[in-house]
Design an enzyme around this catalytic site. Structure first.
Site, mmCIF file in Angstrom:
data_model
loop_
_atom_site.group_PDB
_atom_site.id
_atom_site.type_symbol
_atom_site.label_atom_id
_atom_site.label_comp_id
_atom_site.label_asym_id
_atom_site.label_seq_id
_atom_site.Cartn_x
_atom_site.Cartn_y
_atom_site.Cartn_z
ATOM 1 N N ASP A 1 0.778 -1.252 0.000
ATOM 2 C CA ASP A 1 0.000 0.000 0.000
ATOM 3 C C ASP A 1 0.810 1.303 0.000
ATOM 4 O O ASP A 1 0.395 2.287 0.623
ATOM 5 C CB ASP A 1 -0.938 0.027 1.219
ATOM 6 C CG ASP A 1 -2.002 -1.049 1.175
ATOM 7 O OD1 ASP A 1 -2.043 -1.810 0.196
ATOM 8 O OD2 ASP A 1 -2.779 -1.152 2.147
ATOM 9 N N LYS B 1 -6.596 -4.803 -3.713
ATOM 10 C CA LYS B 1 -7.306 -5.252 -2.505
ATOM 11 C C LYS B 1 -8.248 -4.162 -2.013
ATOM 12 O O LYS B 1 -8.046 -2.974 -2.290
ATOM 13 C CB LYS B 1 -6.323 -5.663 -1.408
ATOM 14 C CG LYS B 1 -5.523 -4.544 -0.764
ATOM 15 C CD LYS B 1 -4.552 -5.140 0.252
ATOM 16 C CE LYS B 1 -3.789 -4.080 1.035
ATOM 17 N NZ LYS B 1 -4.611 -3.337 1.992
ATOM 18 N N CYS C 1 -2.321 -2.707 7.766
ATOM 19 C CA CYS C 1 -2.359 -3.588 6.600
ATOM 20 C C CYS C 1 -1.144 -4.504 6.496
ATOM 21 O O CYS C 1 -1.260 -5.641 6.023
ATOM 22 C CB CYS C 1 -2.512 -2.763 5.327
ATOM 23 S SG CYS C 1 -4.114 -1.926 5.243
#
Length: 227
Positions: free
Chosen positions: A26, A129, A162
């Site tokens: 991310d 995702k 995450c």
């Protein structure tokens, strides 16, 4: 048809030959860049940005060693159909307020793109995702099994959200795991330190980029012999 698919080059970790892949979690404009959604919301992104050079170093090391690289890209639909507020009645106040204030990393926008400093190469893989884990409703498990990966090396942001969630899911799906401590970052120092301790005590190995690179040296020497 010729494929550019990389298969893992084994490395030795603690006396075991393993087949690694790198997972970059991310590192997107919306979370990390000046002018991105987090920055516009007044969230301090400086810790995230400080980790980018080490992430870049780690990615370059893995590329030079022939280790497959998987980037995750957290996205939301413009319609808002996949927002957490649609499925959760009870959310932490801070998370719910952030979601309601501003759409973050909407698919197809600059906000959702991986930062320029870490741009994927054509050989890398992008995992789209919509939840914290790289394994939740994504193809990554199938992809990893198809090339024989058995250990995952994690970097990216946020360490305690995450990154840790993906690492735990990887462990529970049967993968050994390594967290690269100086190539990950959290907005909260206490949470960052807690995540490192949890991984170290319960899930796998924690090491910095320099230590990880030492495991790649014998592999690089072997590659030079073959050339």
């Amino acid at each position: 048809m010729q494929s550019n698919l990389l298969t893992p080059m084994p490395i030795n970790i603690r006396g075991h030959d393993v087949n690694p892949a790198l997972v970059v979690i991310d590192v997107q404009n919306g979370f990390v860049s000046k002018g991105g959604s987090y920055d516009q919301l007044g969230i301090d992104v400086s810790r995230y940005r400080q980790a980018i050079p080490k992430m870049a170093e780690l990615i370059a090391l893995c590329r030079s060693a022939g280790i497959p690289i998987f980037y995750t890209q957290a996205v939301r639909e413009k319609s808002g159909i996949d927002l957490l507020t649609n499925t959760h009645k009870i959310l932490p106040k801070s998370r719910e307020e952030r979601i309601r204030k501003k759409p973050i990393c909407v698919r197809g926008t600059w906000d959702a793109e991986i930062v320029d400093e870490l741009k994927p190469s054509p050989e890398d893989h992008i995992v789209i995702k919509r939840r914290d884990s790289a394994f939740q409703d994504t193809e990554v498990g199938v992809w990893l099994k198809s090339i024989g990966v058995d250990i995952l090396v994690f970097c990216g942001i946020d360490t305690s959200i995450c990154v840790e969630t993906s690492l735990r899911d990887a462990f529970n799906n049967g993968y050994d795991v390594i967290l690269i401590s100086d190539a990950t970052a959290s907005g909260n120092t206490k949470h960052f330190e807690s995540s490192l301790e949890v991984v170290r005590e319960y899930y796998g190995l924690v090491m910095d980029v320099k230590e990880f690179s030492q495991h790649l040296l014998p592999q690089k020497a072997e590659q030079r012999k073959r050339q």
